[in-house]
Design a protein around this motif. Sequence first.
Motif, PDB file in Angstrom:
ATOM      1  N   GLY A 263       0.785  -1.224   0.000  1.00 53.26           N
ATOM      2  CA  GLY A 263       0.000   0.000   0.000  1.00 53.26           C
ATOM      3  C   GLY A 263       0.817   1.274   0.000  1.00 53.26           C
ATOM      4  O   GLY A 263       0.269   2.372   0.099  1.00 53.26           O
ATOM      5  N   THR A 264       2.132   1.167  -0.118  1.00 49.57           N
ATOM      6  CA  THR A 264       2.998   2.346  -0.169  1.00 49.57           C
ATOM      7  C   THR A 264       2.727   3.134  -1.454  1.00 49.57           C
ATOM      8  O   THR A 264       2.625   2.533  -2.529  1.00 49.57           O
ATOM      9  CB  THR A 264       4.483   1.930  -0.141  1.00 49.57           C
ATOM     10  N   PRO A 265       2.595   4.459  -1.381  1.00 45.79           N
ATOM     11  CA  PRO A 265       2.378   5.227  -2.613  1.00 45.79           C
ATOM     12  C   PRO A 265       3.582   5.105  -3.542  1.00 45.79           C
ATOM     13  O   PRO A 265       4.724   5.014  -3.089  1.00 45.79           O
ATOM     14  CB  PRO A 265       2.187   6.661  -2.123  1.00 45.79           C
ATOM     15  N   LEU A 266       3.319   5.103  -4.834  1.00 46.74           N
ATOM     16  CA  LEU A 266       4.391   4.936  -5.803  1.00 46.74           C
ATOM     17  C   LEU A 266       5.431   6.037  -5.687  1.00 46.74           C
ATOM     18  O   LEU A 266       6.615   5.822  -5.936  1.00 46.74           O
ATOM     19  CB  LEU A 266       3.799   4.893  -7.215  1.00 46.74           C
ATOM     20  N   THR A 267       5.016   7.230  -5.269  1.00 46.32           N
ATOM     21  CA  THR A 267       5.953   8.335  -5.099  1.00 46.32           C
ATOM     22  C   THR A 267       6.862   8.146  -3.893  1.00 46.32           C
ATOM     23  O   THR A 267       7.797   8.924  -3.690  1.00 46.32           O
ATOM     24  CB  THR A 267       5.190   9.666  -4.965  1.00 46.32           C
ATOM     25  N   GLY A 268       6.609   7.115  -3.083  1.00 43.34           N
ATOM     26  CA  GLY A 268       7.467   6.820  -1.937  1.00 43.34           C
ATOM     27  C   GLY A 268       8.374   5.633  -2.165  1.00 43.34           C
ATOM     28  O   GLY A 268       9.000   5.140  -1.214  1.00 43.34           O
ATOM     29  N   ILE A 269       8.490   5.164  -3.402  1.00 44.30           N
ATOM     30  CA  ILE A 269       9.315   3.984  -3.686  1.00 44.30           C
ATOM     31  C   ILE A 269      10.790   4.320  -3.523  1.00 44.30           C
ATOM     32  O   ILE A 269      11.236   5.440  -3.798  1.00 44.30           O
ATOM     33  CB  ILE A 269       9.017   3.463  -5.113  1.00 44.30           C
ATOM     34  N   SER A 270      11.567   3.354  -3.031  1.00 40.78           N
ATOM     35  CA  SER A 270      13.003   3.545  -2.816  1.00 40.78           C
ATOM     36  C   SER A 270      13.680   2.181  -2.823  1.00 40.78           C
ATOM     37  O   SER A 270      13.016   1.140  -2.816  1.00 40.78           O
ATOM     38  CB  SER A 270      13.264   4.243  -1.478  1.00 40.78           C
ATOM     39  N   GLN A 271      15.007   2.184  -2.807  1.00 41.55           N
ATOM     40  CA  GLN A 271      15.733   0.919  -2.728  1.00 41.55           C
ATOM     41  C   GLN A 271      15.356   0.150  -1.461  1.00 41.55           C
ATOM     42  O   GLN A 271      15.282  -1.082  -1.476  1.00 41.55           O
ATOM     43  CB  GLN A 271      17.245   1.164  -2.740  1.00 41.55           C
ATOM     44  N   GLU A 272      15.117   0.873  -0.379  1.00 42.13           N
ATOM     45  CA  GLU A 272      14.832   0.227   0.896  1.00 42.13           C
ATOM     46  C   GLU A 272      13.528  -0.561   0.857  1.00 42.13           C
ATOM     47  O   GLU A 272      13.426  -1.638   1.457  1.00 42.13           O
ATOM     48  CB  GLU A 272      14.782   1.273   2.014  1.00 42.13           C
ATOM     49  N   ASN A 273      12.509  -0.048   0.165  1.00 41.46           N
ATOM     50  CA  ASN A 273      11.238  -0.769   0.127  1.00 41.46           C
ATOM     51  C   ASN A 273      11.011  -1.485  -1.209  1.00 41.46           C
ATOM     52  O   ASN A 273       9.914  -1.984  -1.472  1.00 41.46           O
ATOM     53  CB  ASN A 273      10.047   0.152   0.462  1.00 41.46           C
ATOM     54  N   PHE A 274      12.071  -1.544  -2.031  1.00 40.16           N
ATOM     55  CA  PHE A 274      12.002  -2.296  -3.283  1.00 40.16           C
ATOM     56  C   PHE A 274      13.300  -3.097  -3.442  1.00 40.16           C
ATOM     57  O   PHE A 274      14.136  -2.813  -4.305  1.00 40.16           O
ATOM     58  CB  PHE A 274      11.802  -1.353  -4.478  1.00 40.16           C
ATOM     59  N   PRO A 275      13.511  -4.109  -2.585  1.00 40.57           N
ATOM     60  CA  PRO A 275      14.794  -4.831  -2.596  1.00 40.57           C
ATOM     61  C   PRO A 275      14.935  -5.754  -3.814  1.00 40.57           C
ATOM     62  O   PRO A 275      14.023  -6.506  -4.158  1.00 40.57           O
ATOM     63  CB  PRO A 275      14.731  -5.642  -1.301  1.00 40.57           C
ATOM     64  N   LEU A 276      16.095  -5.664  -4.456  1.00 40.81           N
ATOM     65  CA  LEU A 276      16.440  -6.538  -5.585  1.00 40.81           C
ATOM     66  C   LEU A 276      17.842  -7.095  -5.320  1.00 40.81           C
ATOM     67  O   LEU A 276      18.837  -6.587  -5.847  1.00 40.81           O
ATOM     68  CB  LEU A 276      16.425  -5.744  -6.908  1.00 40.81           C
ATOM     69  N   PRO A 277      17.966  -8.132  -4.514  1.00 44.96           N
ATOM     70  CA  PRO A 277      19.289  -8.630  -4.106  1.00 44.96           C
ATOM     71  C   PRO A 277      20.189  -9.022  -5.273  1.00 44.96           C
ATOM     72  O   PRO A 277      21.397  -8.782  -5.222  1.00 44.96           O
ATOM     73  CB  PRO A 277      18.948  -9.844  -3.235  1.00 44.96           C
TER      74      PRO A 277
END
Length: 458
Positions: A154-168
């Motif tokens: 439910g995080t707004p797309l404008t709040g996306i970051s590496q921290e909440n979008f992990p790609l190891p």
Amino acid sequence: MSTFVSCLGPGKQFHISPISQSSRRVVFEFNIYSLNHISNFHTHIPSNTMAPGILVEEAQSTADASPSVFKHKNAYRNQDAPRDIFPDGIRTSGQHPPLYDVLKPYSEFPKEITGPTVWKREDFVNNPERWVHPFTDEEVQELSDTADAFIASGTPLTGISQENFPLPKLGKVLTNLRDDLLNGKGFILFKRFPADVWGAEKNAVAYMGLGTYLGYFLSQNGRGHVLGHVKDVGDDPTQIHTVRIYRTTARQFFHADDGDIVGLLCVHRAQEGGESDIVSVHHVWNTLQQEHPDVAELLTKPIWYFDRKGEVSEGQQEWVRQPVVYLENGGKGRLYCKWDPYYVKSLTRFSDKGLIPALSEEQLRAMQILEETCQRLALHMILEVGDIQFLSNAHLLHARTAYKDFAPPAPRRHLLRLWLATPESEGGWVLPMPDSDEKKRGGIQVNNTPPKAPLDAE
């Protein structure tokens, strides 16, 4: 307020005219007609004024004028912006004039540039393995799983970051790519992004998630769009003083965008046209040095006015005066380019009133030679559905051909666009700009407009 300006040397004529004034400030612009270099004249003006392109602040300190502090109803640093407006806590810095006092004269520019940023079309046209990366099944799955989890949060797309979008795993690929974008050839083409399989929301989330590993997303227009849509919305491309060309089917000449990196994800192709061209600025510079050194010199002078097309905050001028090419203010001292001919040609509404100089014959000739040189040296590519092109705006220029869409009900050509910032403290180029170390340096920010990530053009 009195201002006295004297000129050194015969035949040097210019005038100073007030652009606007209020109880707090008076804005002047130097209109210089026959000066060869800014250093050829001397000004005697109050000590609280700033360099040409001048903003005379009558009741504001130098610290307050910093772009890192947004002054509206309340003051705060761009990197500590209120999260109720900017969900990631960072505000786009926006457009600023350069630091005129640190701009380098032409005599300090290199006559020839060498290294990995100098490349020729022949280096890549028959070697796609050097610049094309098809996503593997494993990479697509990791991207899909992370996008699904982000949507579920439910995080707004404008709040996306590496921290909440992990790609190891894929994140390591992107980290290596970032260095090549900034310091190497400056471009990459990803393939096999499942744009025709995922819906609009998942495409946007996965694409912006990828972008967070390359830079900080920027507002791209006065509406605050951090997810742009390159799509014909019916705007008139002849009205270049108000219309952004990416919202039309018209040709886009070679240009750079107002961010360190630009990304384009192809969701739908045109019926014909809309093809992409890119060129190494450093190869163009070397060619100009050999063929037209007078043009190269003219591009280094801060005599070029760029239109803001009405996307201005309170107290800002409608234009920015700057060179086309700069040298880094520190760092590796590399040559940097900032150019878009549409933004230079659209200012007649001001030059006709005498507020700024009209383009000279020398400037018009330089514009033509620059475009022709870019066309001659460019690498051509066609973006298919699911392709993502990431480019450096520091040492590449890019263009697109005019296009024709399929007839309805077929979808129109549609590319999702990202502008990404790479501050100097995080490996970005050291630019002669007041916001060089801002996390979200550059971009277009109008007052306190919040960021938006629309899923389609609006």
